[in-house]
Design a protein around this motif. Structure first.
Motif, PDB file in Angstrom:
ATOM      1  N   THR A   6     -54.001  15.795 -46.331  1.00  0.00           N
ATOM      2  CA  THR A   6     -52.304  15.604 -46.318  1.00  0.00           C
ATOM      3  C   THR A   6     -51.449  14.545 -46.216  1.00  0.00           C
ATOM      4  N   ALA A   7     -52.352  13.724 -46.521  1.00  0.00           N
ATOM      5  CA  ALA A   7     -51.040  12.046 -47.582  1.00  0.00           C
ATOM      6  C   ALA A   7     -50.853  12.521 -48.633  1.00  0.00           C
ATOM      7  N   LEU A  10     -47.997  15.003 -48.851  1.00  0.00           N
ATOM      8  CA  LEU A  10     -47.036  14.388 -48.149  1.00  0.00           C
ATOM      9  C   LEU A  10     -45.873  13.512 -49.531  1.00  0.00           C
ATOM     10  N   TRP A 324     -50.176   7.897 -39.099  1.00  0.00           N
ATOM     11  CA  TRP A 324     -49.250   8.328 -40.072  1.00  0.00           C
ATOM     12  C   TRP A 324     -49.568   9.384 -39.625  1.00  0.00           C
ATOM     13  N   TRP A 325     -50.684   9.764 -39.709  1.00  0.00           N
ATOM     14  CA  TRP A 325     -51.089  11.710 -39.784  1.00  0.00           C
ATOM     15  C   TRP A 325     -50.864  12.150 -38.711  1.00  0.00           C
ATOM     16  N   SER A 328     -46.843  12.552 -39.549  1.00  0.00           N
ATOM     17  CA  SER A 328     -46.663  14.066 -39.490  1.00  0.00           C
ATOM     18  C   SER A 328     -46.950  15.224 -39.348  1.00  0.00           C
ATOM     19  N   ARG A 331     -43.549  16.443 -37.471  1.00  0.00           N
ATOM     20  CA  ARG A 331     -42.592  16.408 -38.135  1.00  0.00           C
ATOM     21  C   ARG A 331     -42.334  17.924 -38.720  1.00  0.00           C
ATOM     22  N   PHE A 398     -49.960   7.776 -47.718  1.00  0.00           N
ATOM     23  CA  PHE A 398     -48.937   7.459 -46.302  1.00  0.00           C
ATOM     24  C   PHE A 398     -48.325   6.381 -46.345  1.00  0.00           C
ATOM     25  N   GLN A 401     -45.681   7.211 -47.978  1.00  0.00           N
ATOM     26  CA  GLN A 401     -44.341   7.369 -47.423  1.00  0.00           C
ATOM     27  C   GLN A 401     -44.102   7.117 -46.206  1.00  0.00           C
ATOM     28  N   TYR A 402     -44.407   6.309 -45.641  1.00  0.00           N
ATOM     29  CA  TYR A 402     -43.998   5.597 -44.132  1.00  0.00           C
ATOM     30  C   TYR A 402     -43.833   4.352 -44.288  1.00  0.00           C
TER      31      TYR A 402
END
Length: 409
Positions: A6-7, A10, A324-325, A328, A331, A398, A401-402
């Protein structure tokens, strides 16, 4: 595996097409088709509730990478080879005795419930991510159609055996929120591929875990006075994986009557998960919560490290990725992300990338947890070994991204 994928997706670190020097899968048996079969152990009341809930699920927005931009061929090769192994092993060994069952009993595959459920959940999410965020990629020797059938078989079997559907099944207990979110996210990503019945099972599983996690609420390692309530073991891991259950339910069903309650539970747990001692003296308000007044305790140490198993433990510090998951997931559902999901996240990640541990008193050689060449330094020892790259590549992606640039993601 699912969280890391997932991370990575993303963060745009995977791309296709790539070549992978891995052995093809042998000829594999086929998973049973769903046909008109139903979960034989399902409660009719649960199925009816799920039927109502599934109609309120929004299809997620899945990220599609730019295939013209090269990603990491090594990472994609690892993903494809990992799935090749997982699917091959399941169909020829681990789940081979169940291949005549459209819904297998997922609770008795392995000696422990965690191994029985969590492994299948992780590989199912990995399959769903590969299928929905790429157009052509698949494990060597396993077609995309076969991978889809495999994922659907796992999704409906895991959901069928959840306690929300099958009385006495798994769920609503230690770590089950994490497992249910992993299965639920896989199902959500493959929503158009699922039957209405399969969607009903997943919907009620997700709702039930969200309700249970919200009811449990935050737990704390220390009181406001610094007394350890759970000596040697922060509650940050359990609180942070619990909060993902209301996050997924809110993302999937933002118009559900219980959505406001899930959001409030998510905010409370995200503020608690990595709260630090200074927070109880810091005048700050997040999503309407004044933390210096409302926090009854803390879970992280002042420098962002997390104590578990009696030691400063990087394996538990990396659980900051759950914040952060969850962001996501929201989002993907087009749901506004609460500011609380970012409180202390950068500070905790810095405990991996920037905080220096001096030896002595810490173990030689000292330094940061992240060492040159991708090695992981454990300042006070380790519980499960030092080669656990997927754990850290997930939180790194993650953070890329964040997190703020100064955290050295």
């Amino acid at each position: 595996m699912g969280a890391a994928l997932t991370a990575l997706l993303l963060a745009g670190l995977l791309a296709e097409p790539v070549s992978a020097a891995v052995a093809p899968a042998p000829d594999l048996p086929q998973v049973p088709a769903a046909r008109a079969d139903r979960c034989a152990t399902a409660s009719p009341e649960a199925v009816a509730k799920g039927r109502w809930a599934r109609k309120r699920v929004n299809v997620p927005k899945t990220p599609i990478g730019n295939v013209k931009t090269a990603g990491s061929s090594d990472l994609m090769a690892s993903v494809r080879d990992g799935l090749r192994y997982a699917v091959t092993n399941d169909l020829t060994t681990r789940l081979a005795p169940y291949l005549d069952q459209p819904y297998y009993d997922a609770t008795h595959v392995s000696p422990s419930l965690e191994e029985s459920i969590r492994r299948s959940a992780n590989e199912t999410l990995a399959a769903a991510i590969l299928l929905t965020t790429t157009r052509k990629a698949h494990p060597p020797g396993i077609t995309r159609a076969e991978l889809t059938d495999f994922a659907r078989w796992q999704i409906r079997s895991l959901a069928c055996q959840h306690g929300a559907i099958t009385p006495g099944g798994w769920g609503n207990t230690w770590q089950s929120a994490l497992w249910a979110v992993t299965v639920g996210q896989a199902a959500w990503m493959l929503w158009p591929e699922l039957t209405k019945y399969e969607r009903s099972l997943v919907s009620i599983m997700v709702i039930t875990e969200a309700e249970a996690a919200t009811a449990r609420g935050p737990r704390y390692f220390r009181t406001r006075l610094g007394q350890e309530l759970t000596p040697g073991d922060s509650q940050s891991d359990e609180v942070s994986w619990d909060l993902m259950a209301p996050a997924l339910a809110l993302a999937m069903m933002p118009e559900h009557p219980n959505a406001p309650k899930w959001r409030n539970g998510l905010i409370a747990m995200s503020l608690a998960a990595f709260a630090r001692p200074q927070d109880i003296h810091r005048v700050a308000t997040y999503n309407g919560v004044r933390i210096d007044i409302r926090l009854p305790g803390t879970n992280a140490n002042e420098d962002g490290t997390v104590t578990n198993h009696g030691i400063v433990n990087p394996d538990y510090t990396q659980n900051v990725q759950h914040l952060w998951w969850a962001a996501s997931l929201l989002r993907a559902g087009g749901v506004p992300v609460p500011e609380s999901l970012f409180v202390n996240a950068d500070v905790v990640y810095r405990a991996l990338a920037k905080v220096v541990f001096t030896a002595p008193p810490y173990a030689a050689p000292g330094g940061t947890v992240y060492q040159p060449g991708g090695q992981i330094y454990y300042p006070m020892g380790v519980s499960w070994g030092v080669r656990r790259p997927a754990t850290f590549v997930g939180v790194d992606a993650f953070a890329r991204q964040y997190a703020a640039k100064g955290t050295n993601a």
